[in-house]
Structure formats: structure tokens, C-alpha cells
Design a protein around this motif. Structure first.
Motif, PDB file in Angstrom:
ATOM      1  N   LYS A 191      -1.804 -29.985  34.054  1.00 32.17           N
ATOM      2  CA  LYS A 191      -2.656 -30.591  33.083  1.00 32.17           C
ATOM      3  C   LYS A 191      -4.398 -30.529  33.464  1.00 32.17           C
ATOM      4  CE  LYS A 191       0.470 -31.629  30.309  1.00 32.17           C
ATOM      5  NZ  LYS A 191       0.815 -30.939  29.139  1.00 32.17           N
ATOM      6  N   LEU A 192      -4.513 -30.631  34.746  1.00 31.23           N
ATOM      7  CA  LEU A 192      -5.901 -30.427  35.156  1.00 31.23           C
ATOM      8  C   LEU A 192      -6.185 -28.840  34.940  1.00 31.23           C
ATOM      9  CD1 LEU A 192      -5.919 -32.412  38.494  1.00 31.23           C
ATOM     10  CD2 LEU A 192      -7.159 -32.873  36.399  1.00 31.23           C
ATOM     11  N   GLN A 193      -5.223 -27.985  35.140  1.00 27.70           N
ATOM     12  CA  GLN A 193      -5.666 -26.621  34.875  1.00 27.70           C
ATOM     13  C   GLN A 193      -5.837 -26.286  33.671  1.00 27.70           C
ATOM     14  OE1 GLN A 193      -2.119 -24.505  36.662  1.00 27.70           O
ATOM     15  NE2 GLN A 193      -3.478 -23.620  38.181  1.00 27.70           N
ATOM     16  N   VAL A 194      -5.046 -26.715  32.687  1.00 27.58           N
ATOM     17  CA  VAL A 194      -5.116 -26.690  31.351  1.00 27.58           C
ATOM     18  C   VAL A 194      -6.801 -27.245  30.770  1.00 27.58           C
ATOM     19  CG1 VAL A 194      -4.677 -27.161  28.964  1.00 27.58           C
ATOM     20  CG2 VAL A 194      -2.865 -26.440  30.710  1.00 27.58           C
ATOM     21  N   LEU A 195      -6.875 -28.439  31.144  1.00 23.91           N
ATOM     22  CA  LEU A 195      -8.040 -29.077  30.895  1.00 23.91           C
ATOM     23  C   LEU A 195      -9.286 -28.241  31.508  1.00 23.91           C
ATOM     24  CD1 LEU A 195      -9.461 -31.794  29.827  1.00 23.91           C
ATOM     25  CD2 LEU A 195      -9.418 -32.546  32.175  1.00 23.91           C
ATOM     26  N   SER A 196      -9.428 -27.834  32.677  1.00 17.81           N
ATOM     27  CA  SER A 196     -10.626 -27.012  33.273  1.00 17.81           C
ATOM     28  C   SER A 196     -10.696 -25.788  32.536  1.00 17.81           C
ATOM     29  CB  SER A 196     -10.272 -26.903  34.705  1.00 17.81           C
ATOM     30  OG  SER A 196      -9.229 -25.933  34.900  1.00 17.81           O
ATOM     31  N   ARG A 197      -9.677 -25.240  32.144  1.00 12.57           N
ATOM     32  CA  ARG A 197      -9.574 -23.977  31.312  1.00 12.57           C
ATOM     33  C   ARG A 197     -10.300 -24.179  29.849  1.00 12.57           C
ATOM     34  NH1 ARG A 197      -4.957 -22.476  32.148  1.00 12.57           N
ATOM     35  NH2 ARG A 197      -3.852 -22.939  29.995  1.00 12.57           N
ATOM     36  N   ARG A 198      -9.712 -25.205  29.304  1.00 13.94           N
ATOM     37  CA  ARG A 198     -10.188 -25.322  27.781  1.00 13.94           C
ATOM     38  C   ARG A 198     -11.755 -25.845  27.887  1.00 13.94           C
ATOM     39  NH1 ARG A 198      -4.901 -27.990  25.051  1.00 13.94           N
ATOM     40  NH2 ARG A 198      -3.693 -26.064  24.971  1.00 13.94           N
ATOM     41  N   LEU A 199     -12.044 -26.457  28.954  1.00  9.85           N
ATOM     42  CA  LEU A 199     -13.594 -26.976  28.866  1.00  9.85           C
ATOM     43  C   LEU A 199     -14.301 -25.887  29.538  1.00  9.85           C
ATOM     44  CD1 LEU A 199     -12.848 -30.927  29.644  1.00  9.85           C
ATOM     45  CD2 LEU A 199     -13.436 -29.579  27.403  1.00  9.85           C
ATOM     46  N   GLY A 200     -13.950 -24.956  30.290  1.00  8.36           N
ATOM     47  CA  GLY A 200     -14.827 -23.971  30.860  1.00  8.36           C
ATOM     48  C   GLY A 200     -15.246 -24.667  32.183  1.00  8.36           C
ATOM     49  N   MET A 201     -14.504 -25.367  32.953  1.00  7.55           N
ATOM     50  CA  MET A 201     -14.705 -26.062  34.111  1.00  7.55           C
ATOM     51  C   MET A 201     -14.181 -25.475  35.228  1.00  7.55           C
ATOM     52  SD  MET A 201     -14.725 -30.142  33.028  1.00  7.55           S
ATOM     53  CE  MET A 201     -15.485 -30.685  34.488  1.00  7.55           C
ATOM     54  N   ARG A 202     -14.652 -25.312  36.432  1.00  2.26           N
ATOM     55  CA  ARG A 202     -13.922 -25.117  37.735  1.00  2.26           C
ATOM     56  C   ARG A 202     -13.143 -26.286  37.965  1.00  2.26           C
ATOM     57  NH1 ARG A 202     -19.204 -23.350  38.577  1.00  2.26           N
ATOM     58  NH2 ARG A 202     -19.083 -25.005  39.906  1.00  2.26           N
ATOM     59  N   MET A 203     -11.944 -25.972  38.368  1.00  3.92           N
ATOM     60  CA  MET A 203     -11.049 -26.967  39.456  1.00  3.92           C
ATOM     61  C   MET A 203     -12.024 -27.846  40.183  1.00  3.92           C
ATOM     62  SD  MET A 203      -7.951 -27.509  38.077  1.00  3.92           S
ATOM     63  CE  MET A 203      -7.014 -28.315  39.339  1.00  3.92           C
ATOM     64  N   SER A 204     -12.718 -27.219  40.745  1.00  9.70           N
ATOM     65  CA  SER A 204     -13.415 -27.832  41.898  1.00  9.70           C
ATOM     66  C   SER A 204     -14.359 -28.984  41.351  1.00  9.70           C
ATOM     67  CB  SER A 204     -14.081 -27.079  42.774  1.00  9.70           C
ATOM     68  OG  SER A 204     -15.204 -26.100  41.793  1.00  9.70           O
ATOM     69  N   GLU A 205     -14.839 -28.934  40.161  1.00  9.59           N
ATOM     70  CA  GLU A 205     -15.813 -29.739  39.438  1.00  9.59           C
ATOM     71  C   GLU A 205     -14.892 -31.048  39.229  1.00  9.59           C
ATOM     72  OE1 GLU A 205     -18.688 -28.238  36.288  1.00  9.59           O
ATOM     73  OE2 GLU A 205     -17.130 -26.522  36.718  1.00  9.59           O
ATOM     74  N   LEU A 206     -13.435 -31.142  38.959  1.00 10.84           N
ATOM     75  CA  LEU A 206     -12.666 -32.171  38.726  1.00 10.84           C
ATOM     76  C   LEU A 206     -12.411 -32.913  39.854  1.00 10.84           C
ATOM     77  CD1 LEU A 206     -10.083 -30.791  36.419  1.00 10.84           C
ATOM     78  CD2 LEU A 206     -11.923 -31.942  35.757  1.00 10.84           C
ATOM     79  N   PHE A 207     -12.914 -32.412  41.182  1.00  8.96           N
ATOM     80  CA  PHE A 207     -12.955 -33.005  42.352  1.00  8.96           C
ATOM     81  C   PHE A 207     -14.358 -33.238  43.132  1.00  8.96           C
ATOM     82  CE2 PHE A 207      -8.723 -31.309  41.858  1.00  8.96           C
ATOM     83  CZ  PHE A 207      -7.954 -32.393  42.422  1.00  8.96           C
ATOM     84  N   ALA A 208     -15.212 -33.224  42.170  1.00  5.69           N
ATOM     85  CA  ALA A 208     -16.798 -33.534  42.501  1.00  5.69           C
ATOM     86  C   ALA A 208     -17.243 -32.624  43.723  1.00  5.69           C
ATOM     87  CB  ALA A 208     -16.971 -34.712  42.965  1.00  5.69           C
TER      88      ALA A 208
END
Length: 218
Positions: free
Chosen positions: A51-68
């Protein structure tokens, strides 16, 4: 002066404010139901890796941003860092074999990754292919008994208060020993690779749906 560690909810809320989105607009953009997204922002729910992968892709974010973890942070010198880790502020990842609780996720470019884990797999067949990743790791048994299986050694059984240190590039896995339904461990993964968090998360693959943050039983 004390600082509050940013949680996944805080990171998403800050992202939404930067976009000047309402919660409903954020929900439409990322495809997560509004009520679920509200619970995530208030740290009553967390997301599994897929779900984090899907979220980052749809919002145009890198996965690393979700871990600050951001590229700008790599230019900062790493001195006098500290973090107070709790299960309530961890990022939880559910897998068929384990539940992982990644701690101290607000620290950037960590070379040591502290992880609490609940272990459920009871056989090598159930566990599947052994895991390999960069670096080394140390695992300490908090509750129950585990079997450590590795690529080059015979299996070893560890009980409460016992631990093991291994080369993580060697295939390895952790099972529940006979007579235990579940075991709990705390571990530290270490590597010279500053993207170790992302590398570990990438190992988890497809997981189950959104799950609540749960405090480990003692």
C-alpha cells in the motif's frame, strides 16, 4: 528542547498541507478511502508495504520520503543524532512469516535499522526462499523460542535472552520453534549502504491490506 518524531500520519498530513488539499482531495488523489486516510493521518492505522508503494506512486513521492529520508538530508553531517522509538510510532509491515515494526523511522540515512518482529512461520517449507540483503544483523529473542536457518550452517534454536549475529548476505530466515505459536524478537540490521531501509522494505513484496498499529505483547 525535545522534538516529536514524525509518524507516517504526520508525513502524509504535511504533504497534504503543502499541496493545499482537503482530506477529500487527498483521498481522490491517492485512492485511499477518506475515512481510512483520516485514521492514518491520526496514527490510528498504518499501511503495509504494497500500500505504501501504491501511495507513493499515485502521489508522485519517493518511498524514501515516507521514511523521512530525502536527498537534501544526505548533504547534512551526521552528528549528535538521537531518536526515541516506540511501537506506536513505528511503521508496521505484515508478511506471511513476520510482522515487522520499523523503529526510529524519522532518522535520515540510517546505517543501523532497529526492528521489532513477531515470527509465525513454523517450517522451512512454510517460510519459502531464504532472505538475503546487504550488511549484517543481530537478533535477540524477547519471547518464545526461534529456529535460525542459514545457507551455510545447521539450524540453531534460540530461547528467551539468547541472540545471534549473522552476515545478512548469507541466505537466512527465522522460524518459530516446536511448541511455540509465535515468538518476538528485536533486531538491528547494519550496512554501509545508506539506503538500507529502502532495500529491506523492498524485500517484503506484496502484503495484506491496511492494518492497525498494535503494541507488542510482553
Amino acid at each position: 528542547m525535545t522534538t516529536t518524531s514524525p509518524t507516517l500520519g504526520a508525513l502524509l498530513r504535511a504533504f497534504r498541507f503543502r499541496k493545499d488539499w482537503t482530506l477529500k482531495e487527498m483521498s481522490t488523489a491517492c485512492g485511499i478511502p477518506l475515512s481510512t486516510l483520516s485514521k492514518i493521518e491520526h496514527d490510528r492505522l498504518t499501511l503495509t508495504y504494497d500500500k505504501l508503494q501504491v501511495l507513493s506512486r499515485r502521489l508522485g513521492m519517493r518511498m524514501s520520503e515516507l521514511f523521512a529520508e530525502t536527498d537534501d538530508d544526505a548533504r547534512q553531517s551526521v552528528t549528535a543524532r538521537r531518536s526515541v522509538g516506540t511501537v506506536g510510532t513505528s511503521i508496521r509491515v505484515e508478511t506471511p512469516n513476520y510482522d515487522y515494526y520499523y523503529l526510529c523511522t524519522e532518522l535520515r540515512k540510517k546505517r543501523m535499522i532497529p526492528v521489532l518482529a513477531k515470527i509465525r512461520a513454523k517450517s522451512a517449507e512454510e517460510f519459502g526462499e531464504l532472505v538475503k540483503h546487504a550488511g549484517e544483523e543481530y537478533i535477540y529473542v524477547l519471547r518464545g523460542r526461534i529456529v535460525v536457518i542459514t545457507e551455510f550452517y545447521d539450524p540453531v534454536v534460540l530461547g528467551e535472552g539468547e541472540s545471534i549475529y549473522i552476515d545478512s548476505t548469507m541466505g537466512h530466515g527465522y522460524l518459530v520453534a516446536d511448541g511455540c505459536e509465535e515468538a518476538e524478537t528485536i533486531g538491528v540490521m547494519s550496512s554501509a549502504d545508506e539506503e538500507l531501509t529502502s532495500a529491506l522494505m523492498a524485500l517484503h513484496g506484496d502484503r495484506s491490506d491496511v492494518g492497525p498499529i498494535q503494541r507488542l505483547k510482553r
